[in-house]
Scaffold this active site. Sequence first.
Site, PDB file in Angstrom:
ATOM      1  N   HIS A 161       0.789  -1.183  -0.131  1.00  0.00           N
ATOM      2  CA  HIS A 161       0.029   0.015  -0.255  1.00  0.00           C
ATOM      3  C   HIS A 161       0.909   1.166   0.052  1.00  0.00           C
ATOM      4  CE1 HIS A 161      -3.711  -2.116   1.545  1.00  0.00           C
ATOM      5  NE2 HIS A 161      -2.964  -2.726   1.980  1.00  0.00           N
ATOM      6  N   TYR A 170      -2.692  -1.197   8.397  1.00  0.00           N
ATOM      7  CA  TYR A 170      -1.520  -1.618   7.938  1.00  0.00           C
ATOM      8  C   TYR A 170      -0.841  -2.412   9.037  1.00  0.00           C
ATOM      9  CZ  TYR A 170      -2.294   2.005   4.467  1.00  0.00           C
ATOM     10  OH  TYR A 170      -2.798   2.851   3.718  1.00  0.00           O
ATOM     11  N   HIS A 226      -2.709  -3.198  -3.547  1.00  0.00           N
ATOM     12  CA  HIS A 226      -3.954  -2.845  -3.112  1.00  0.00           C
ATOM     13  C   HIS A 226      -4.753  -2.810  -4.418  1.00  0.00           C
ATOM     14  CE1 HIS A 226      -6.856  -0.352  -0.574  1.00  0.00           C
ATOM     15  NE2 HIS A 226      -7.540  -1.315  -1.280  1.00  0.00           N
ATOM     16  N   LYS A 278      -8.629   2.094  -6.923  1.00  0.00           N
ATOM     17  CA  LYS A 278      -7.528   3.070  -6.351  1.00  0.00           C
ATOM     18  C   LYS A 278      -6.408   2.909  -7.194  1.00  0.00           C
ATOM     19  CE  LYS A 278      -9.150   2.886  -1.746  1.00  0.00           C
ATOM     20  NZ  LYS A 278      -9.100   2.815  -0.173  1.00  0.00           N
TER      21      LYS A 278
END
Length: 136
Positions: free
Chosen positions: A10, A38, A114, A122
């Site tokens: 990420h 995370y 991700h 995203k």
Amino acid sequence: MRKIDYIVIHCTASQPNATKQSILDYWKNVLKWKSVGYHRLIDANGIIHELANYEQITNGVKGYNSNSIHFSYIGGIDEKGKPKDTRTPKQKESLLYLIKQARKLYPNAIIQGHKDFKGVAKACPSFEAKIEYKNI
């Protein structure tokens, strides 16, 4: 021990100078999360912050958190808020270290960003993690 199928990479989608505390505050106060996003967070200096142990479930990717661990670098957007790989050399080094260590614990886990999960709209982590880490 949890079964880990994914090692997820990420970015925080913040400016590279954001702080660990500002990110924690955002999760708690804005998103109203009860746990962190995370397992490990890497600041611009490459310092790895342990936010959760691998047995804990975090809020990394909706629908995949029970079988994933999550690593993030602080940054991932430019001055205008557009996705950009802002990793410093130290962040790259620390991220590689984390992935290699996780691979030893979870040899069959898929390493991906991700954005590589189905239905995710995203740019996170703002680079091609599947390609960069395909040989680990």
